[in-house]
Design a protein around this motif. Structure first.
Motif, PDB file in Angstrom:
ATOM      1  N   LYS A 237      80.778 -31.661  95.321  1.00 29.22           N
ATOM      2  CA  LYS A 237      79.427 -31.161  95.581  1.00 29.22           C
ATOM      3  C   LYS A 237      78.868 -30.407  94.383  1.00 29.22           C
ATOM      4  CE  LYS A 237      76.689 -29.310  99.374  1.00 29.22           C
ATOM      5  NZ  LYS A 237      76.720 -28.774 100.759  1.00 29.22           N
ATOM      6  N   LEU A 238      79.743 -29.801  93.581  1.00 29.97           N
ATOM      7  CA  LEU A 238      79.301 -29.078  92.391  1.00 29.97           C
ATOM      8  C   LEU A 238      79.081 -30.003  91.197  1.00 29.97           C
ATOM      9  CD1 LEU A 238      81.506 -25.846  92.490  1.00 29.97           C
ATOM     10  CD2 LEU A 238      79.046 -26.011  92.881  1.00 29.97           C
ATOM     11  N   GLY A 239      79.451 -31.269  91.332  1.00 25.85           N
ATOM     12  CA  GLY A 239      79.247 -32.226  90.246  1.00 25.85           C
ATOM     13  C   GLY A 239      80.173 -32.020  89.067  1.00 25.85           C
ATOM     14  N   MET A 240      81.445 -31.647  89.327  1.00 22.84           N
ATOM     15  CA  MET A 240      82.374 -31.354  88.235  1.00 22.84           C
ATOM     16  C   MET A 240      83.612 -32.250  88.232  1.00 22.84           C
ATOM     17  SD  MET A 240      84.051 -27.727  89.520  1.00 22.84           S
ATOM     18  CE  MET A 240      85.619 -27.997  88.700  1.00 22.84           C
ATOM     19  N   LEU A 241      83.585 -33.334  89.012  1.00 22.54           N
ATOM     20  CA  LEU A 241      84.753 -34.211  89.041  1.00 22.54           C
ATOM     21  C   LEU A 241      84.957 -34.926  87.710  1.00 22.54           C
ATOM     22  CD1 LEU A 241      84.571 -35.837  92.589  1.00 22.54           C
ATOM     23  CD2 LEU A 241      86.029 -33.972  91.816  1.00 22.54           C
ATOM     24  N   ALA A 242      83.882 -35.324  87.071  1.00 21.29           N
ATOM     25  CA  ALA A 242      83.995 -36.084  85.825  1.00 21.29           C
ATOM     26  C   ALA A 242      84.619 -35.257  84.711  1.00 21.29           C
ATOM     27  CB  ALA A 242      82.624 -36.600  85.394  1.00 21.29           C
ATOM     28  N   THR A 243      84.274 -33.997  84.652  1.00 23.88           N
ATOM     29  CA  THR A 243      84.799 -33.130  83.592  1.00 23.88           C
ATOM     30  C   THR A 243      86.124 -32.480  83.971  1.00 23.88           C
ATOM     31  OG1 THR A 243      83.480 -31.281  84.450  1.00 23.88           O
ATOM     32  CG2 THR A 243      82.502 -32.612  82.690  1.00 23.88           C
ATOM     33  N   GLY A 244      86.405 -32.387  85.269  1.00 26.71           N
ATOM     34  CA  GLY A 244      87.664 -31.779  85.714  1.00 26.71           C
ATOM     35  C   GLY A 244      87.602 -30.273  85.815  1.00 26.71           C
ATOM     36  N   THR A 245      86.913 -29.637  84.909  1.00 21.73           N
ATOM     37  CA  THR A 245      86.717 -28.191  84.922  1.00 21.73           C
ATOM     38  C   THR A 245      85.251 -27.904  84.601  1.00 21.73           C
ATOM     39  OG1 THR A 245      87.293 -27.947  82.581  1.00 21.73           O
ATOM     40  CG2 THR A 245      89.091 -27.695  84.185  1.00 21.73           C
ATOM     41  N   SER A 246      84.825 -26.702  84.948  1.00 19.56           N
ATOM     42  CA  SER A 246      83.460 -26.295  84.624  1.00 19.56           C
ATOM     43  C   SER A 246      83.389 -24.780  84.651  1.00 19.56           C
ATOM     44  CB  SER A 246      82.459 -26.878  85.618  1.00 19.56           C
ATOM     45  OG  SER A 246      81.126 -26.542  85.247  1.00 19.56           O
ATOM     46  N   ARG A 247      82.506 -24.225  83.867  1.00 22.10           N
ATOM     47  CA  ARG A 247      82.295 -22.770  83.888  1.00 22.10           C
ATOM     48  C   ARG A 247      81.455 -22.422  85.109  1.00 22.10           C
ATOM     49  NH1 ARG A 247      83.414 -18.595  80.854  1.00 22.10           N
ATOM     50  NH2 ARG A 247      82.148 -16.700  81.009  1.00 22.10           N
ATOM     51  N   VAL A 248      81.918 -21.441  85.876  1.00 19.16           N
ATOM     52  CA  VAL A 248      81.255 -21.100  87.126  1.00 19.16           C
ATOM     53  C   VAL A 248      81.084 -19.593  87.251  1.00 19.16           C
ATOM     54  CG1 VAL A 248      82.212 -23.118  88.320  1.00 19.16           C
ATOM     55  CG2 VAL A 248      83.427 -20.921  88.423  1.00 19.16           C
ATOM     56  N   ARG A 249      80.227 -19.201  88.190  1.00 17.86           N
ATOM     57  CA  ARG A 249      80.127 -17.814  88.624  1.00 17.86           C
ATOM     58  C   ARG A 249      80.550 -17.775  90.082  1.00 17.86           C
ATOM     59  NH1 ARG A 249      75.287 -17.045  87.554  1.00 17.86           N
ATOM     60  NH2 ARG A 249      74.342 -17.406  89.591  1.00 17.86           N
ATOM     61  N   ILE A 250      81.421 -16.840  90.435  1.00 18.93           N
ATOM     62  CA  ILE A 250      81.837 -16.694  91.824  1.00 18.93           C
ATOM     63  C   ILE A 250      81.403 -15.323  92.334  1.00 18.93           C
ATOM     64  CG2 ILE A 250      83.743 -18.316  91.618  1.00 18.93           C
ATOM     65  CD1 ILE A 250      85.651 -16.021  91.450  1.00 18.93           C
ATOM     66  N   GLU A 251      80.865 -15.313  93.554  1.00 23.03           N
ATOM     67  CA  GLU A 251      80.376 -14.085  94.176  1.00 23.03           C
ATOM     68  C   GLU A 251      80.934 -14.007  95.593  1.00 23.03           C
ATOM     69  OE1 GLU A 251      75.902 -13.675  93.211  1.00 23.03           O
ATOM     70  OE2 GLU A 251      76.338 -15.819  93.032  1.00 23.03           O
ATOM     71  N   ALA A 252      81.608 -12.927  95.911  1.00 23.34           N
ATOM     72  CA  ALA A 252      82.142 -12.741  97.256  1.00 23.34           C
ATOM     73  C   ALA A 252      81.001 -12.545  98.247  1.00 23.34           C
ATOM     74  CB  ALA A 252      83.100 -11.561  97.291  1.00 23.34           C
ATOM     75  N   LEU A 253      81.100 -13.189  99.400  1.00 28.51           N
ATOM     76  CA  LEU A 253      80.089 -13.096 100.447  1.00 28.51           C
ATOM     77  C   LEU A 253      80.675 -12.360 101.648  1.00 28.51           C
ATOM     78  CD1 LEU A 253      78.778 -16.768 100.331  1.00 28.51           C
ATOM     79  CD2 LEU A 253      77.832 -14.775  99.148  1.00 28.51           C
ATOM     80  N   HIS A 254      79.794 -11.705 102.401  1.00 28.07           N
ATOM     81  CA  HIS A 254      80.280 -10.906 103.516  1.00 28.07           C
ATOM     82  C   HIS A 254      79.343 -11.060 104.704  1.00 28.07           C
ATOM     83  CE1 HIS A 254      82.879  -9.213 100.495  1.00 28.07           C
ATOM     84  NE2 HIS A 254      81.797  -9.053  99.764  1.00 28.07           N
ATOM     85  N   PRO A 255      79.893 -11.265 105.876  1.00 28.70           N
ATOM     86  CA  PRO A 255      79.057 -11.398 107.072  1.00 28.70           C
ATOM     87  C   PRO A 255      78.207 -10.162 107.288  1.00 28.70           C
ATOM     88  CG  PRO A 255      81.324 -12.047 107.520  1.00 28.70           C
ATOM     89  CD  PRO A 255      81.317 -11.415 106.161  1.00 28.70           C
ATOM     90  N   GLU A 256      77.064 -10.360 107.902  1.00 32.74           N
ATOM     91  CA  GLU A 256      76.136  -9.249 108.149  1.00 32.74           C
ATOM     92  C   GLU A 256      76.783  -8.157 108.982  1.00 32.74           C
ATOM     93  OE1 GLU A 256      72.842  -7.011 107.755  1.00 32.74           O
ATOM     94  OE2 GLU A 256      73.315  -8.889 106.750  1.00 32.74           O
TER      95      GLU A 256
END
Length: 263
Positions: free
Chosen positions: A153-172
């Motif tokens: 879904k992120l479109g990174m299968l072709a490259t195998g790796t990709s630079r990303v930002r990760i953010e923790a999410l929390h229920p309301e």
């Protein structure tokens, strides 16, 4: 001489046939034979979950010791992401669940299990919400290992790796609890810091602290916390803290929370 050679060869073949096999059926990872369905591309909704009994203890691997973060609120990080697929499909994850390469999940070295995070591919700005339920990746230059469907879904299968930002999410529900101060806590502590974000990039977080200090006209610093760096505002009295937390949330900082100043 030929007979000796034949005996040695026979012993070698027997040794190979009786050698213990890996718990994985494949030596190398691979892409599955089919694409994800529309249902499999749906993302999980963050919800309050009891921390897993497995996978949330300090552990050592390859000569390194990893301490689990006690709280993921405000966690943000940037770095390289990889993905894992067919080789690990059907095997147990670090919290005792079964890995499904068609589920929106991920592995992280130190986030509590489970934790919901938003992962953004910085190459194309696509993002996906995943549930962290495994440990890894154990490479110095990677911060998260995504399931096959998340990487797709992120479109990174072709490259195998990709630079990303990760953010923790929390229920309301969790966010609503943050402003609640028990009488016992109020009696024991008179001042608090407000933690806004945390991550591994100290330079970026220092810049964020400077911006927050200018915007809200309050003291702002970065502090070492559980192997990372956290942007802290304050310290403040309890009443000031509640007002600032509400203002920050109204301005889009959904994961802020207060930290008591201990003597």
């Amino acid at each position: 001489m030929q007979r000796v050679f034949a005996i040695v060869l026979t012993l070698l073949l027997i040794g190979c046939s009786t050698a213990p096999k890996s718990r994985y059926s494949q030596t190398h990872d691979s892409i599955p034979s089919r694409l994800p369905t529309a249902a499999e591309l749906s993302e999980p909704t963050p919800k309050v979950e009891v921390p897993s009994r497995q996978g949330n203890r300090t552990y050592s691997l390859f000569g390194r010791t990893y301490s689990i973060l006690p709280d993921a609120r405000g966690f943000i990080d940037e770095g390289m992401a990889s993905w894992y697929g067919e080789k690990f499909h059907g095997h147990l994850t670090s919290n005792g669940e079964t890995y499904d390469m068609y589920a929106m999940s991920a592995a992280h070295k130190t986030l509590p299990l489970p934790t919901y995070v938003r992962v953004t591919n910085l190459a194309n700005q696509r993002s996906v919400v995943v549930r962290v339920n495994d440990r890894g990746p154990f490479h110095d230059n990677r911060i998260i290992d995504l399931s096959y469907v998340a990487a797709y879904k992120l479109g990174m299968l072709a490259t195998g790796t990709s630079r990303v930002r990760i953010e923790a999410l929390h229920p309301e529900a969790q966010n609503q609890q943050l402003a609640v101060t028990t009488p016992l806590e109020s009696d024991a502590v008179t001042q608090y810091f407000v933690q806004v974000v945390a991550g591994s990039d100290k330079t970026r977080l220092t810049q964020a602290a400077e911006k927050l200090a200018q915007t809200y006209q309050v003291p702002a610093t970065t502090q070492a916390k559980n192997g990372l760096h956290a942007v802290m505002l304050g310290p403040f009295a309890a009443a000031q803290t509640d007002q600032l937390v509400n203002q920050l949330r109204a301005d889009g900082y959904a994961d802020v929370f207060r930290v008591p100043v201990r003597p």
